[in-house]
Design a protein around this motif. Structure first.
Motif: not given
Length: 386
Positions: A32-39, A42-44, A70-77, A295-299
């Motif tokens: 359970v995490a806020p919307l802004g932390l999804r990217a 996932a990158a972590h 995700l472009a701000s957090w990781t490469t290969g997205a 598989v990570l299901v967002a919302a």
């Protein structure tokens, strides 16, 4: 802006650390995490994983927004886009959509380290519409045409391979999925590229590869990455497909107009609707994933609602459109194999393959006991709140 330096701070949070350890141990659950932390979450997780992390969203728009974040957090997205059409609709998806899907499948099944086109994926963002739709088995094994400056190329062989991948030969390239040959110049418009590419040969050696404008055919600059032409259609008119279309023409005279053209090797608008009866088999996206993927299901509540809507709409359209197209009011051919699968069915199939299934939710279910949350099928899984 790259924000990867903040990932260690996120990893230090107890809830994220506990969830990450549980994922590494092969368990499923809910974070359970806020919307802004999804990217960043996932990158972590992707930074700790050896296989791509699949982020499942409710819509294509959300998938695009997640990929951009995700472009701000990781490469290969990357995004695995959905068709703009329903599986049974007698309209073809756009060429760039099909090409991008095949390019993603190729990177999943045959990643090449350090390759700008075929490099491995860290995070794959998938709208639920793409996850529920079966795909043609073996799409990931279709080898693109790759040409770089300095390569020695047999031009007739290259054009034959492009033709086999669904490219249409024309006098002048004006649209995606087209190619033309003039002397020692090969023009190709790979659907996933923003501009067509011109390959100039000196004898059999590639001298230059440049992008050009379709409006005035003028050069736009060197294409240092070279040519990477993936198939521009998911249904390729191979000899086997043409033979099957010819046989079906005799069995289903109601569809003779479409099937006769396919049997002759001509692409037809909406031919993708006949995929279940023209190919050897179908598979799900999760069948192509490397072993033990996540598989990570967002919302999950939005994903579940969207999945139910898609399945119902697809079935209604199948029954209405093909029955109306046939004399007697009954569907002339069984195309149910390409229908959207129920989300619960896809989840069970995914986990049976050994993949992990997690939910990333903005809130916990009120009826769940403390420390737990409900998964998509109502079973209880451990829950970590951020």
């Amino acid at each position: 802006m790259l924000l990867t330096g903040l990932l260690p701070l996120l990893a230090s949070d107890p809830a994220v650390a506990a969830a990450t350890d549980s994922i590494a141990a092969g368990r499923s659950g809910t974070l359970v995490a806020p919307l802004g932390l999804r990217a960043p979450i996932a990158a972590h997780i992707a930074s700790r994983a050896t296989t791509p992390v699949v982020v499942l969203t409710a819509t294509g728009r959300e998938a695009g927004a997640m990929t951009a974040a995700l472009a701000s957090w990781t490469t290969g997205a990357a995004t695995f886009p959905a068709w703009e059409t329903l599986p049974h609709e007698r309209l073809s998806p756009q060429a760039d959509t099909m090409a991008n899907r095949i390019a993603v499948l190729r990177r999943l099944a045959h990643p090449v380290q350090g390759d700008a086109f075929a490099g491995p994926l860290s995070v794959l963002v998938v709208p639920v519409r793409s996850l529920l739709q079966p795909i043609i088995r073996g799409l990931a094994d279709l080898e693109p045409v790759r040409i770089a400056v300095g390569d020695v190329v047999d031009l007739p062989e290259a054009t034959a391979r492009l033709s086999d991948l669904g490219y249409q030969r024309v006098d002048m390239v004006e649209a995606r999925g087209q190619m033309s040959v003039r002397g020692g110049i090969l023009d190709v418009f790979p659907p996933q590229e923003p501009h067509p590419l011109r390959v100039e040969l000196w004898g059999d050696e590639v001298d230059e590869i440049r992008a050009f404008s379709i409006q005035d055919q003028r050069t736009l600059g060197d294409a240092s990455h070279g040519l990477w032409a993936v198939p521009c259609r998911e249904l390729l008119l191979t000899g086997a497909v043409r033979q099957r279309a010819k046989a079906l023409q005799r069995e289903h005279p109601q569809l003779s107009d479409m099937l006769s053209r396919l049997a002759e090797g001509h692409a037809v608008e909406g031919m993708e609707a006949l995929i279940p009866v023209l190919v050897d088999g179908l598979e799900m996206l999760t069948d192509v994933l490397p072993p033990h993927s996540l598989v990570l299901v967002a919302a999950p509540e939005l994903v579940r609602a969207r999945a139910v809507e898609l399945v119902a709409t697809s079935e209604e359209f199948l029954n209405a459109s093909w029955a109306a197209a046939a004399s007697g009011g009954t569907s002339p051919i069984d195309l149910g194999a390409s229908s959207y699968r129920a989300l619960g069915e896809v989840r069970e199939h995914t986990m049976a393959l050994g993949h992990k299934w997690w939910s990333l939710s903005p809130f916990t279910a009120e009826e769940a006991p403390e420390g737990c949350d409900f998964c998509l099928d109502g079973t209880l899984f451990p829950c970590w709140s951020w």
